[in-house]
Design a protein around this motif. Structure first.
Motif, PDB file in Angstrom:
ATOM      1  N   ASP A 138     -82.999 -29.851  39.497  1.00  0.00           N
ATOM      2  CA  ASP A 138     -81.579 -29.969  39.473  1.00  0.00           C
ATOM      3  C   ASP A 138     -81.219 -31.774  40.736  1.00  0.00           C
ATOM      4  N   VAL A 139     -81.705 -32.695  39.946  1.00  0.00           N
ATOM      5  CA  VAL A 139     -81.866 -33.832  40.675  1.00  0.00           C
ATOM      6  C   VAL A 139     -80.424 -34.147  42.038  1.00  0.00           C
ATOM      7  N   VAL A 140     -79.024 -33.999  41.181  1.00  0.00           N
ATOM      8  CA  VAL A 140     -77.863 -33.850  41.591  1.00  0.00           C
ATOM      9  C   VAL A 140     -77.778 -33.249  43.047  1.00  0.00           C
ATOM     10  N   TYR A 141     -78.298 -32.251  42.910  1.00  0.00           N
ATOM     11  CA  TYR A 141     -77.560 -31.074  43.809  1.00  0.00           C
ATOM     12  C   TYR A 141     -78.414 -31.551  44.553  1.00  0.00           C
ATOM     13  N   ASN A 142     -79.974 -31.107  44.812  1.00  0.00           N
ATOM     14  CA  ASN A 142     -81.147 -31.375  45.266  1.00  0.00           C
ATOM     15  C   ASN A 142     -80.461 -32.461  46.386  1.00  0.00           C
ATOM     16  N   ASN A 143     -80.638 -34.139  45.406  1.00  0.00           N
ATOM     17  CA  ASN A 143     -80.487 -34.688  46.603  1.00  0.00           C
ATOM     18  C   ASN A 143     -79.129 -34.878  47.501  1.00  0.00           C
ATOM     19  N   TYR A 144     -78.441 -33.948  47.137  1.00  0.00           N
ATOM     20  CA  TYR A 144     -76.585 -33.687  47.799  1.00  0.00           C
ATOM     21  C   TYR A 144     -77.163 -32.876  49.464  1.00  0.00           C
ATOM     22  N   LEU A 145     -78.341 -31.651  48.921  1.00  0.00           N
ATOM     23  CA  LEU A 145     -78.642 -31.116  49.626  1.00  0.00           C
ATOM     24  C   LEU A 145     -79.229 -32.095  50.928  1.00  0.00           C
ATOM     25  N   LYS A 146     -79.871 -33.479  50.425  1.00  0.00           N
ATOM     26  CA  LYS A 146     -81.367 -33.677  51.478  1.00  0.00           C
ATOM     27  C   LYS A 146     -80.524 -34.370  52.026  1.00  0.00           C
ATOM     28  N   GLU A 147     -78.956 -35.194  51.892  1.00  0.00           N
ATOM     29  CA  GLU A 147     -77.906 -36.056  52.046  1.00  0.00           C
ATOM     30  C   GLU A 147     -77.633 -35.230  53.207  1.00  0.00           C
ATOM     31  N   PHE A 148     -76.641 -33.966  52.844  1.00  0.00           N
ATOM     32  CA  PHE A 148     -75.623 -33.576  53.671  1.00  0.00           C
ATOM     33  C   PHE A 148     -76.019 -32.515  54.826  1.00  0.00           C
ATOM     34  N   LYS A 149     -75.965 -32.944  55.676  1.00  0.00           N
ATOM     35  CA  LYS A 149     -76.677 -32.533  56.847  1.00  0.00           C
ATOM     36  C   LYS A 149     -75.785 -32.648  58.654  1.00  0.00           C
ATOM     37  N   GLY A 150     -76.239 -31.871  59.381  1.00  0.00           N
ATOM     38  CA  GLY A 150     -75.238 -31.877  60.073  1.00  0.00           C
ATOM     39  C   GLY A 150     -76.022 -32.184  61.643  1.00  0.00           C
ATOM     40  N   LYS A 151     -75.572 -31.848  62.363  1.00  0.00           N
ATOM     41  CA  LYS A 151     -76.073 -32.493  63.787  1.00  0.00           C
ATOM     42  C   LYS A 151     -76.611 -31.383  64.699  1.00  0.00           C
ATOM     43  N   ASN A 152     -76.655 -30.061  63.626  1.00  0.00           N
ATOM     44  CA  ASN A 152     -77.035 -28.741  65.059  1.00  0.00           C
ATOM     45  C   ASN A 152     -77.198 -27.665  64.286  1.00  0.00           C
TER      46      ASN A 152
END
Length: 302
Positions: A138-152
């Motif tokens: 799933d390109v859209v969802y997996n790209n979202y997961l790659k980009e959406f990160k916190g610091k901790n």
């Protein structure tokens, strides 16, 4: 071609970054056993986080998988989390995906596609998308997961004890893997519905027979075990939890469930049990899910 990827959204998933003005300090990424009850419950926890005292910079995201993905053994739940971590760490195309894509698709073509720079009506693009669909990426969802990160960020799994399906050795092995890799492990004995039940009843008023029936948790119909039937009778829902039910039945009772869970033995080893007798193999009734809410309600570095 084998369908090798499990992370996917079969509906329009809620993009948390649409509502976040500042970079989150922490996102708790959870892989859960159930594809309905647990995921819906935790999605609502995220949606109504402000009412639950969850810190502004702390969020929760339940990893999504296809509706027909019913792989729920502890190993499968852990596998889904680790699939996410591979995607999270990989700046380019996941190695497993690149290995099944024909060589006629160059890295330049693939990267342009992932950046949405190609004409979606182009025959080559359509053919490429059919390959992605076949392997379950799933390109859209997996790209979202790659980009959406916190610091901790924190990574965890939510499991039922379910001694009828999961052996003590199986559960202990998962616990060891989680400890080794610094994943959070949340277990409910006998199953997640017991955590829901803690919102609904006074555990101290249950008889010895009722507690025994919860622990044994026999199936009493095609849809229910003893414990899930108790939840269904009181809360008026089956596997699926509607937003209306969550608001009416669970939201205001989460702190009550937390306080009740702390009355029970919440140690991982106790919840899993021992491989000695049929009785000890069941594990102790209880849950450590209150630890998840403690995690969500602090913005201190871990």
């Amino acid at each position: 071609m084998a369908n090798t990827f499990r992370l996917k959204s079969t509906t329009m998933f809620s993009r948390m970054d649409d509502d976040i003005n500042e970079q989150p300090l922490r996102i708790v990424f959870l892989s859960v056993e159930g594809n309905k009850t647990e995921r819906q419950y935790f999605d609502y926890v995220e949606k109504y986080r402000g009412k639950l005292g969850i810190k502004a910079a702390v969020h929760i995201h339940t990893l999504q998988r296809a509706k027909r993905d019913n792989l729920s053994a502890p190993e499968n739940v852990l596998e889904l989390l680790e699939e996410y971590l591979v995607i999270r760490k990989n700046d380019g195309l996941p190695e497993r995906l690149r290995s099944v894509i024909p060589q006629r698709y160059s890295e330049e073509f693939i990267n342009c596609y992932l950046r949405s720079e190609l004409n979606p009506q182009d025959d080559k693009v359509k053919e490429f998308e059919s390959i992605l669909a076949e392997v379950g990426y799933d390109v859209v969802y997996n790209n979202y997961l790659k980009e959406f990160k916190g610091k901790n960020d924190v990574f965890g799994i939510v499991l039922d004890r379910d001694y009828k399906s999961h052996s003590v050795s199986q559960m202990k092995k998962i616990a060891e893997q989680c400890e080794k890799n610094h994943y959070k492990l949340f277990i409910t004995t006998p199953l997640f519905e017991f955590w829901l039940l803690l919102h609904l009843i006074d555990i101290d008023k249950l008889s010895e027979e009722e507690l025994r029936n919860i622990k044994v948790n026999d199936g009493i119909s095609e849809k229910h075990t003893y414990t899930s039937k108790m939840v269904s009778d009181i809360a008026g829902h089956s596997k699926s939890i509607s937003e209306k039910i969550f608001l009416q039945t669970y939201l205001s009772k989460i702190d009550y469930a937390i306080s009740q869970s702390k009355k029970l033995n919440t140690a991982i080893d106790a919840l899993i049990g021992e491989d000695k007798t049929e009785e000890t193999k069941m594990g102790n009734i209880g849950t450590n899910l209150h630890e998840l809410f403690e995690l969500l309600r602090t913005d201190k570095d871990l």
